[in-house]
Design an enzyme around this catalytic site. Structure first.
Site, PDB file in Angstrom:
ATOM      1  N   GLU A 113    -108.468 -43.653 -57.697  1.00  0.00           N
ATOM      2  CA  GLU A 113    -107.429 -43.714 -56.749  1.00  0.00           C
ATOM      3  C   GLU A 113    -108.026 -44.254 -55.440  1.00  0.00           C
ATOM      4  OE1 GLU A 113    -104.562 -43.471 -55.848  1.00  0.00           O
ATOM      5  OE2 GLU A 113    -103.824 -41.495 -55.146  1.00  0.00           O
ATOM      6  N   ASP A 173    -105.056 -37.934 -49.548  1.00  0.00           N
ATOM      7  CA  ASP A 173    -104.683 -37.517 -47.974  1.00  0.00           C
ATOM      8  C   ASP A 173    -104.440 -36.144 -48.191  1.00  0.00           C
ATOM      9  OD1 ASP A 173    -103.685 -37.435 -45.437  1.00  0.00           O
ATOM     10  OD2 ASP A 173    -102.019 -38.775 -45.541  1.00  0.00           O
ATOM     11  N   PHE A 189    -104.072 -43.368 -40.090  1.00  0.00           N
ATOM     12  CA  PHE A 189    -103.591 -44.385 -41.242  1.00  0.00           C
ATOM     13  C   PHE A 189    -104.416 -45.525 -41.336  1.00  0.00           C
ATOM     14  CE2 PHE A 189    -100.622 -47.368 -42.566  1.00  0.00           C
ATOM     15  CZ  PHE A 189    -100.172 -46.790 -43.739  1.00  0.00           C
TER      16      PHE A 189
HETATM   17  P1  5GP Z   1    -101.460 -37.741 -50.851  1.00  0.00           P
HETATM   18  O1  5GP Z   1    -100.553 -37.628 -52.044  1.00  0.00           O
HETATM   19  O2  5GP Z   1    -102.777 -37.375 -50.930  1.00  0.00           O
HETATM   20  O3  5GP Z   1    -100.853 -37.074 -49.554  1.00  0.00           O
HETATM   21  O4  5GP Z   1    -101.343 -39.511 -50.372  1.00  0.00           O
HETATM   22  C1  5GP Z   1    -101.711 -40.346 -51.295  1.00  0.00           C
HETATM   23  C2  5GP Z   1    -101.285 -41.452 -51.364  1.00  0.00           C
HETATM   24  O5  5GP Z   1    -100.671 -41.790 -50.156  1.00  0.00           O
HETATM   25  C3  5GP Z   1    -102.181 -42.851 -51.584  1.00  0.00           C
HETATM   26  O6  5GP Z   1    -102.285 -43.058 -52.872  1.00  0.00           O
HETATM   27  C4  5GP Z   1    -101.844 -43.793 -50.667  1.00  0.00           C
HETATM   28  O7  5GP Z   1    -101.078 -44.585 -51.452  1.00  0.00           O
HETATM   29  C5  5GP Z   1    -101.005 -43.144 -49.480  1.00  0.00           C
HETATM   30  N1  5GP Z   1    -102.081 -43.068 -48.308  1.00  0.00           N
HETATM   31  C6  5GP Z   1    -102.458 -41.904 -47.839  1.00  0.00           C
HETATM   32  N2  5GP Z   1    -102.966 -42.293 -46.557  1.00  0.00           N
HETATM   33  C7  5GP Z   1    -103.089 -43.289 -46.443  1.00  0.00           C
HETATM   34  C8  5GP Z   1    -103.533 -44.426 -45.464  1.00  0.00           C
HETATM   35  O8  5GP Z   1    -104.154 -43.948 -44.555  1.00  0.00           O
HETATM   36  N3  5GP Z   1    -103.012 -45.602 -45.535  1.00  0.00           N
HETATM   37  C9  5GP Z   1    -102.214 -45.990 -46.667  1.00  0.00           C
HETATM   38  N4  5GP Z   1    -101.881 -47.329 -46.611  1.00  0.00           N
HETATM   39  N5  5GP Z   1    -101.769 -45.249 -47.640  1.00  0.00           N
HETATM   40  C10 5GP Z   1    -102.028 -44.139 -47.396  1.00  0.00           C
END
Ligand code: 5GP
Length: 177
Positions: free
Chosen positions: A102, A106, A155
């Site tokens: 992965e 986040d 981000f």
């Molecule tokens: P989560 O489900 O943990 O909230 O987010 C995971 C997904 O969100 C990651 O696989 C990624 O695609 C996107 N994501 C989370 N944080 C970031 C970030 O800071 N930058 C980018 N480009 N994508 C993020």
């Protein structure tokens, strides 16, 4: 480049290409030992993890299979909290030792739901390997087994990370100013 502008958003450098590559090589060593003799199945979470998965698979130098899935929870620069399965798993995971590659954890909503899904499909074991983790943002009970770097809530773009499809090809990782 110390700063970059994409779609009107300003980003400053967070991690260099060399730092990222050294860390991936470092992570690969214990992972290789742990997976020795386990016949693992790697699963890359598209799109973001494509670059990291390519780097990690080469660092592991393994003939093991690599499957691809696409589950999405992000739009623009924020998590929606909702999961959309855009490309389902096309591989039999029953009895397999799964290693999920992965890009970033986040809130953890994507990984949490995906792990539950893979468990239901009958995987024997599941390991999570991620390049970046935002510990202050995690809201779901998941255990990340291997983390490249822990970062703050900002981000990020570059080295696989995008903002609306742009920025994935940048060598370094930048954070939103
Ligand atoms: P989560 O489900 O943990 O909230 O987010 C995971 C997904 O969100 C990651 O696989 C990624 O695609 C996107 N994501 C989370 N944080 C970031 C970030 O800071 N930058 C980018 N480009 N994508 C993020």
């Amino acid at each position: 480049m110390d700063t970059v502008e994409i779609n009107g958003l300003k980003f400053k450098k967070l991690l260099t290409y060399d730092e990222i590559h050294n860390r991936i090589s470092e992570m690969a060593e214990p992972l290789k030992r742990e997976l020795n003799g386990k016949d693992p199945l790697f699963i890359c979470m598209l799109n973001g993890a494509a670059i990291f998965a390519a780097d990690m698979m080469r660092a592991l130098d393994t003939p093991a299979p690599l499957a691809f899935v696409k589950w999405k929870s992000y739009r623009g620069t924020g998590s929606t909290g909702e999961i959309i399965e855009e490309l389902p798993l096309d591989y039999d995971v029953r009895g397999r030792n799964i290693v999920i590659l992965e890009d970033i954890v986040d809130t953890g909503v994507t990984m949490y739901n995906f792990i539950e899904h893979v468990k239901k499909l009958g995987a024997s074991s599941i390991k999570i390997v991620c390049l970046l983790c935002k510990p202050e943002s995690i809201k779901y009970p998941i255990k990340v087994d291997y983390t490249g770097f822990e970062i703050g809530k900002a981000f990020v773009v570059g080295h696989g990370f995008d903002v609306d499809g742009c920025g994935r090809g940048l060598r370094d990782i930048y954070q939103l100013v």
